[in-house]
Design an enzyme around this catalytic site. Structure first.
Site, PDB file in Angstrom:
ATOM      1  CB  THR A  48      -0.863  -0.071   1.333  1.00  0.00           C
ATOM      2  OG1 THR A  48      -1.201  -1.146   1.622  1.00  0.00           O
ATOM      3  CG2 THR A  48      -1.847   1.088   1.287  1.00  0.00           C
ATOM      4  NE  ARG A  80      -8.553  -8.223   0.685  1.00  0.00           N
ATOM      5  CZ  ARG A  80      -7.599  -7.289   0.788  1.00  0.00           C
ATOM      6  NH1 ARG A  80      -7.084  -6.537  -0.144  1.00  0.00           N
ATOM      7  NH2 ARG A  80      -6.931  -7.546   2.054  1.00  0.00           N
ATOM      8  CB  VAL A  81     -13.282  -3.907  -0.151  1.00  0.00           C
ATOM      9  CG1 VAL A  81     -12.797  -2.412   0.564  1.00  0.00           C
ATOM     10  CG2 VAL A  81     -13.761  -3.428  -1.404  1.00  0.00           C
ATOM     11  CG  ASP A  86      -6.068  -1.941   5.510  1.00  0.00           C
ATOM     12  OD1 ASP A  86      -5.886  -2.596   4.668  1.00  0.00           O
ATOM     13  OD2 ASP A  86      -5.228  -1.402   6.237  1.00  0.00           O
ATOM     14  CB  THR A 135       0.957  -0.521   4.564  1.00  0.00           C
ATOM     15  OG1 THR A 135       1.298  -1.777   3.540  1.00  0.00           O
ATOM     16  CG2 THR A 135       2.059  -0.683   5.392  1.00  0.00           C
ATOM     17  N   GLY A 136      -0.372  -3.554   5.245  1.00  0.00           N
ATOM     18  CA  GLY A 136      -0.410  -4.888   5.834  1.00  0.00           C
ATOM     19  C   GLY A 136      -1.555  -5.845   5.309  1.00  0.00           C
ATOM     20  N   GLY A 166      -4.818  -6.663   5.467  1.00  0.00           N
ATOM     21  CA  GLY A 166      -5.911  -5.644   5.344  1.00  0.00           C
ATOM     22  C   GLY A 166      -7.110  -6.166   6.220  1.00  0.00           C
TER      23      GLY A 166
END
Lengths: 350, 350
Positions: free
Chosen positions: B214, B242-243, B245, B265-266, B268
């Site tokens: 991200t 898919r959504v 974070d 970031t990571g 989500g």
């Protein structure tokens, strides 16, 4: 020096009292495995007795009681709070009285787009869907996302395809049609003062029970597990593609066994900016507020100050229930161990 | 009675001291209009020096510095934190080095779906988009949603149409193509042990820098206003729809002038379940934790305990910066009043 020692003395005394209070609470929580209950809502808005017929009022009461008793039967029979929330919300989704599932409002495009989410307070697992068009019960799809996908949120065609893969009941867009909602759309379109292709300006958005609404449920089962879920048809005449708070974990839905389970209804954009559902948890977890204090702070103070309208229903780990709202009315109710379903529509003073 | 009066006396004394302390803080905040700064990230994951060429490492450093200096120029020239965040993120979106905009990863379907969000800490206004396919700079679209729509979040075709109406620069899907990301998708598809039509099982999801990532930025301007933004291409081989974070206010992005501005970031899904960005705010607002304490609690303790991986970057209202992560590395950097851009990739001990 004298002031300092007095000050630290006072701090220690305060901490001691807080510790004693907190131990008392823990002892209480451990012995409550016979406590269970459920609380639901069917939307908040300008719901006034003078605009309601006795027949319509009764129809709402009957359906809310049916929903509560469906959840109660599961909880009473040692079922999980997740099962109770899903089953209860299906009853409300299937009723044309509420803006969710059958009876969902129309987008500005004349279509239906449905959103839902569910959260398990034991595992903090969550599932959410947004912008689905052909799934009869979006809350069931949200639970499938939780249980059968590696994801938390799925939207649009991807969510739809996921429903197909899991053989979830699908319907045509016409299934969601109700004359009442279609007329609301026409009225809204005609009334728009400054119509632009970009949709209504921020200042023209007003919340009424005819145009908004959501259904939601929160439950505590005999194992002490909390769960919450929310489902909606969105906002009348909204731009297609708009997603509100209902499918957003922390905004419209949140559950955590440590504190409470919450579902919200109202002007979703404000609920998203304030993280309404999570904020109630945070005030309980970080400041030791009671459910009632936390819920009132968020709805009657923070939401009000930001200019938002709506309400929440919530149940905490000890079975306490809160249902604050800052609108004229909110379809709501709860049921506890004794099985008596309490249903309300207007403000308590009415 | 004696105990009671002592107890209440101690409470009053405590409140008095807290009031004095809080007044002190306000006075401090009011005089800090010369303090400003910015912090950014370009994704977290298994980023190890042994896997990096000197050329690639330098390319990352140069681009991160360029991004920081772009934001700095705006802030130094009395620009707003919102402008700094947007301009900085455009630099990162336009670089094929990062998983956002140009260089975004591929979905399991071989397409690109982009998500972004931005939040203004002064007004708590927010804008977010998810699943957009043809917008060159999703962060600019998120800001348009904030400024020109009555909504907070728009997804899919609706978001795309909104971009068209506002004449935002659009591109073909091919614009986002990079050979590196295409190879990652093929590798991921081949490596899937249990391939099902429903996508990978929960336990097969592992975070690596090649597949996730991200970009994000958080800024404090000379007026004391905070802002944060995040943009992503999602997760390699994810189910379409898919959504994560990044477009979720409170999960991947949050800003509030009262406390801090955060971008995450990571993995989500974990950030969504924990409301990572909002939780850092809540720990500061409700427990008086410092930014560093709050950020460490959420990333090094809560995220770690739930089994999630990733990191955040944040700046608070006094200009303090935090950049914790629990992965091998995180592309990150910050810049303060003196204009010196500090950029890091690996863990600080390396």
């Amino acid at each position: 020096m004298a002031l300092n020692s007095k000050f630290f003395g006072s701090i220690i005394l305060t901490l001691l009292c807080l510790t004693l209070l907190s131990h008392g609470n823990q002892a209480h929580a451990q012995k409550t495995n016979s406590v269970f209950g459920m609380v639901i809502h069917g939307g908040a808005g300008t719901i006034l007795k003078k605009n309601m017929t006795p027949e319509l009022e009764q129809a709402y009461q009957v359906k809310l009681k049916e929903a509560l008793q469906t959840g109660y039967a599961i909880l009473e029979n040692n079922g999980s709070s997740m099962d109770a929330v899903e089953a209860t919300l299906k009853i409300l989704e299937n009723s044309p009285l509420f803006n969710a599932g059958k009876g969902a409002v129309f987008t500005g495009d004349g279509t239906h787009e449905l959103d839902a989410s569910i959260m398990d307070g034991k595992t903090l697992q969550a599932g959410a869907v947004a912008g689905v068009k052909h799934v009869k019960n979006p809350i069931a799809l949200a639970r499938l996302v939780l249980e059968k996908s590696p994801h938390v949120m799925m939207v649009g065609d991807g969510a739809e395809e996921f429903a197909v893969q899991h053989h979830l009941e699908r319907v045509s867009q016409y299934y969601f049609y109700t004359e009442k909602r279609w007329k609301s759309l026409q009225k809204r379109k005609n009334a728009a003062v400054k119509k632009t292709t970009m949709g209504p300006k921020k200042e023209n958005i007003k919340l009424t029970d005819k145009e908004e609404g959501t259904v939601g449920a929160a439950a505590l089962d005999k194992e002490g597990n909390l769960a919450a879920g929310t489902s909606t048809g969105g906002m009348t005449n909204k731009m297609f593609g708009r997603v509100g708070d209902s499918p957003i974990i922390g905004a419209g839905t949140y559950a955590n066994n440590q504190t409470c389970a919450v579902s919200g209804t109202g002007h979703g954009e404000y609920f998203m900016r304030l993280l309404v559902a999570y904020d109630i948890h945070a005030l309980m977890a970080y400041q030791g507020k009671s459910l009632k204090e936390a819920a009132n702070t968020v709805i009657m103070k923070k939401l009000e100050e930001l200019g938002g309208t709506g309400g929440i229903i919530a149940i905490d780990k000890d079975g306490n229930i809160a249902m604050p709202f800052n609108t004229a009315g909110m379809y709501r109710g709860y049921i506890r161990e004794n099985g008596e379903a309490i249903v309300k529509i207007y403000q308590d003073k009415d």
